[in-house]
Design a protein around this motif. Structure first.
Motif, mmCIF file in Angstrom:
data_model
loop_
_atom_site.group_PDB
_atom_site.id
_atom_site.type_symbol
_atom_site.label_atom_id
_atom_site.label_comp_id
_atom_site.label_asym_id
_atom_site.label_seq_id
_atom_site.Cartn_x
_atom_site.Cartn_y
_atom_site.Cartn_z
ATOM 1 N N ILE A 1 -0.435 16.897 -1.472
ATOM 2 C CA ILE A 1 -1.038 16.164 -0.352
ATOM 3 C C ILE A 1 -1.266 17.094 0.832
ATOM 4 O O ILE A 1 -2.340 17.066 1.467
ATOM 5 C CB ILE A 1 -0.149 14.974 0.041
ATOM 6 C CG1 ILE A 1 -0.170 13.913 -1.060
ATOM 7 C CG2 ILE A 1 -0.604 14.371 1.369
ATOM 8 C CD1 ILE A 1 0.797 12.767 -0.822
ATOM 9 N N TYR A 2 -0.297 17.928 1.159
ATOM 10 C CA TYR A 2 -0.452 18.857 2.279
ATOM 11 C C TYR A 2 -1.617 19.815 2.048
ATOM 12 O O TYR A 2 -2.426 20.059 2.951
ATOM 13 C CB TYR A 2 0.836 19.649 2.489
ATOM 14 C CG TYR A 2 1.989 18.846 3.034
ATOM 15 C CD1 TYR A 2 1.772 17.700 3.772
ATOM 16 C CD2 TYR A 2 3.304 19.243 2.804
ATOM 17 C CE1 TYR A 2 2.839 16.954 4.273
ATOM 18 C CE2 TYR A 2 4.374 18.514 3.298
ATOM 19 C CZ TYR A 2 4.133 17.366 4.029
ATOM 20 O OH TYR A 2 5.188 16.641 4.516
ATOM 21 N N HIS B 1 5.444 14.656 9.476
ATOM 22 C CA HIS B 1 4.423 15.675 9.175
ATOM 23 C C HIS B 1 3.199 15.022 8.535
ATOM 24 O O HIS B 1 2.049 15.319 8.900
ATOM 25 C CB HIS B 1 5.020 16.726 8.247
ATOM 26 C CG HIS B 1 4.210 17.973 8.159
ATOM 27 N ND1 HIS B 1 4.529 19.016 7.330
ATOM 28 C CD2 HIS B 1 3.068 18.359 8.802
ATOM 29 C CE1 HIS B 1 3.643 19.978 7.466
ATOM 30 N NE2 HIS B 1 2.745 19.599 8.356
ATOM 31 N N LEU B 2 3.460 14.134 7.576
ATOM 32 C CA LEU B 2 2.352 13.452 6.910
ATOM 33 C C LEU B 2 1.596 12.557 7.889
ATOM 34 O O LEU B 2 0.352 12.479 7.844
ATOM 35 C CB LEU B 2 2.896 12.619 5.750
ATOM 36 C CG LEU B 2 1.878 11.926 4.852
ATOM 37 C CD1 LEU B 2 0.951 12.947 4.203
ATOM 38 C CD2 LEU B 2 2.583 11.092 3.787
ATOM 39 N N SER C 1 4.337 16.025 -5.246
ATOM 40 C CA SER C 1 3.316 15.168 -4.642
ATOM 41 C C SER C 1 3.063 15.545 -3.180
ATOM 42 O O SER C 1 1.902 15.634 -2.751
ATOM 43 C CB SER C 1 3.745 13.702 -4.735
ATOM 44 O OG SER C 1 3.942 13.312 -6.074
ATOM 45 N N MET C 2 4.133 15.777 -2.424
ATOM 46 C CA MET C 2 3.958 16.140 -1.018
ATOM 47 C C MET C 2 3.252 17.476 -0.867
ATOM 48 O O MET C 2 2.413 17.653 0.023
ATOM 49 C CB MET C 2 5.324 16.177 -0.327
ATOM 50 C CG MET C 2 6.018 14.825 -0.238
ATOM 51 S SD MET C 2 5.083 13.594 0.714
ATOM 52 C CE MET C 2 5.346 14.174 2.376
ATOM 53 N N LYS C 3 3.557 18.428 -1.734
ATOM 54 C CA LYS C 3 2.880 19.726 -1.678
ATOM 55 C C LYS C 3 1.383 19.575 -1.918
ATOM 56 O O LYS C 3 0.558 20.159 -1.190
ATOM 57 C CB LYS C 3 3.490 20.679 -2.705
ATOM 58 C CG LYS C 3 4.893 21.142 -2.366
ATOM 59 C CD LYS C 3 5.448 22.033 -3.472
ATOM 60 C CE LYS C 3 6.848 22.516 -3.142
ATOM 61 N NZ LYS C 3 7.421 23.383 -4.208
ATOM 62 N N ASP D 1 9.467 14.815 6.842
ATOM 63 C CA ASP D 1 8.289 14.871 5.975
ATOM 64 C C ASP D 1 7.295 13.767 6.313
ATOM 65 O O ASP D 1 6.073 13.988 6.323
ATOM 66 C CB ASP D 1 8.718 14.748 4.509
ATOM 67 C CG ASP D 1 9.431 15.991 4.011
ATOM 68 O OD1 ASP D 1 9.305 17.046 4.654
ATOM 69 O OD2 ASP D 1 10.119 15.905 2.968
ATOM 70 N N LEU D 2 7.810 12.562 6.612
ATOM 71 C CA LEU D 2 6.921 11.462 6.955
ATOM 72 C C LEU D 2 6.225 11.698 8.293
ATOM 73 O O LEU D 2 5.055 11.329 8.466
ATOM 74 C CB LEU D 2 7.714 10.145 6.992
ATOM 75 C CG LEU D 2 8.286 9.673 5.647
ATOM 76 C CD1 LEU D 2 9.059 8.372 5.818
ATOM 77 C CD2 LEU D 2 7.183 9.511 4.608
ATOM 78 N N TYR E 1 8.235 16.497 13.537
ATOM 79 C CA TYR E 1 8.550 16.943 12.172
ATOM 80 C C TYR E 1 9.433 18.183 12.181
ATOM 81 O O TYR E 1 10.434 18.271 11.481
ATOM 82 C CB TYR E 1 7.245 17.187 11.408
ATOM 83 C CG TYR E 1 7.207 18.430 10.563
ATOM 84 C CD1 TYR E 1 7.939 18.525 9.371
ATOM 85 C CD2 TYR E 1 6.438 19.533 10.947
ATOM 86 C CE1 TYR E 1 7.898 19.675 8.597
ATOM 87 C CE2 TYR E 1 6.386 20.666 10.182
ATOM 88 C CZ TYR E 1 7.117 20.735 9.005
ATOM 89 O OH TYR E 1 7.074 21.878 8.250
ATOM 90 N N TYR F 1 8.513 13.822 -6.124
ATOM 91 C CA TYR F 1 8.288 13.716 -4.673
ATOM 92 C C TYR F 1 7.872 15.065 -4.100
ATOM 93 O O TYR F 1 6.904 15.159 -3.332
ATOM 94 C CB TYR F 1 9.558 13.215 -3.995
ATOM 95 C CG TYR F 1 9.538 13.307 -2.491
ATOM 96 C CD1 TYR F 1 8.944 12.311 -1.721
ATOM 97 C CD2 TYR F 1 10.110 14.398 -1.835
ATOM 98 C CE1 TYR F 1 8.914 12.398 -0.341
ATOM 99 C CE2 TYR F 1 10.089 14.491 -0.459
ATOM 100 C CZ TYR F 1 9.488 13.491 0.288
ATOM 101 O OH TYR F 1 9.459 13.582 1.656
ATOM 102 N N ASN F 2 8.590 16.115 -4.464
ATOM 103 C CA ASN F 2 8.306 17.445 -3.943
ATOM 104 C C ASN F 2 6.903 17.900 -4.327
ATOM 105 O O ASN F 2 6.142 18.397 -3.475
ATOM 106 C CB ASN F 2 9.364 18.429 -4.471
ATOM 107 C CG ASN F 2 9.218 19.819 -3.901
ATOM 108 O OD1 ASN F 2 8.428 20.611 -4.389
ATOM 109 N ND2 ASN F 2 9.999 20.126 -2.879
#
Length: 329
Positions: free
Chosen positions: A178-179, A124-125, A174-176, A121-122, A270, A171-172
């Motif tokens: 952000i993407y 990918h970010l 927030s990442m969604k 995930d990191l 990733y 976390y899940n």
């Protein structure tokens, strides 16, 4: 007077008195005088484990309720399980209880975090941030395929519709978010903010050749024929080939800036880390998602040639960047 040992005569009763209840003499049974031992299954239920002649045997223990509380009149005692041969499902003509329904796809895909998933995930970010910073600092989107970024925006939109229906973790979620935000920010910079620098003449890959087959396959091969599940499957298939317009553009121009190659490297890293994550989950969690694994393998294979060039021909990418800078000057 009465003789010794003779029963005493009953005194006359007054008008208000009731006659006394005659006492009953217990008869001794054969072998009386010794207490008899109850069978274990009868003596288990209470303190009266020993019963003398003529005593009522204690009732068998009453099973506890569903919540674990003793029912009225129950003397607590050890629980006993029903033998398998006496279970209701094993009796003739009985029907076994149906198995519990399978968990929904969203819960199947949710799992405890491991180091491979976190680093994936990191990575990918990091790839997304590298691309955004490159565009913003250089004020140019030269060498970047807008069609690939449109496909990635479509991937995140169709995959993360469960934001409106379920919550897995902070976390899940927030990442969604952000993407999704970063993908649409990249599209905005390419097609609106810095549209004059976009090289549309070389970004000519026919994306309909990707969207139409992927859409048909997601209807045919999925976990559950429901709108959200079909869209999730569509996003998995589409992500595996969404980088093709970018790779096609690099092969067509023969040039790539160093920042762009870093973006592609972290994007491929990733996906490679997610393959290791699925192997880990298979061995330690018993989880296996054939659709995600096959799509991930296809996507990783597409990056293999790029990985080889990135590792063995770093000077090529640096020289390409110099060529781009000299031409722009």
């Amino acid at each position: 007077m009465l003789a010794p040992g003779a029963p005493s005569a009953q005194a006359p009763l007054l008008p208000d008195e009731k006659p006394p209840i005659p006492s009953v003499t217990k008869l001794k049974e054969p072998g009386a005088g010794t207490a008899r031992r109850l069978p274990p299954q009868r003596a288990e239920g209470g303190p009266a484990a020993w019963a003398g002649p003529g005593e009522a045997a204690p009732l068998p223990p009453v099973s506890q309720g569903a919540a674990g509380a003793a029912l009225p009149g129950h003397v607590p005692g050890p629980r006993r399980s029903v033998p398998a041969e006496l279970a209701p499902s094993s009796l003739p003509g009985s029907r076994a209880a149906p198995p519990p329904p399978p968990p929904p796809p969203s819960s199947r895909r949710s799992a405890a975090m491991n180091i491979f998933r976190l680093t994936g995930d990191l990575s990918h970010l990091a790839a997304i941030i590298i691309l955004l910073l490159k565009i913003w600092k250089s004020r140019s989107c030269a060498g970047i395929s807008g069609k690939s970024q449109l496909l990635f925006a479509l991937v995140f939109t169709t995959r993360y519709l469960d934001l409106f229906t379920s919550f897995i973790s902070l976390y899940n979620t927030s990442m969604k978010l952000i993407y999704i935000a970063c993908s649409y920010a990249t599209v905005y910079l390419i097609y609106m903010k810095f549209k004059a620098t976009y090289d549309g003449n070389h970004d000519t890959f026919r994306v309909e050749f990707l969207i139409v087959p992927v859409g048909g396959l997601s209807f045919l091969v999925n976990h559950d024929f429901s709108p959200l599940e079909i869209l999730w499957t569509f996003s998995i298939y589409l992500e595996s080939v969404a980088i093709l317009p970018q790779l096609f553009m690099i092969s067509k121009t023969g040039e790539a800036e160093t920042i762009t190659t870093h973006y592609l490297f972290f994007l491929g890293l990733y996906r490679a880390l997610y393959l290791v994550n699925w192997i880990w989950r298979y061995y330690f969690e018993g989880f296996f998602d054939l659709i995600a694994v096959v799509a991930g393998v296809v996507q990783t294979v597409l990056y293999c040639d790029f990985f080889y060039l990135y590792v063995t021909k770093g000077e090529y990418w640096n020289n390409s960047q110099l060529q781009v800078v000299e031409c722009s000057n």
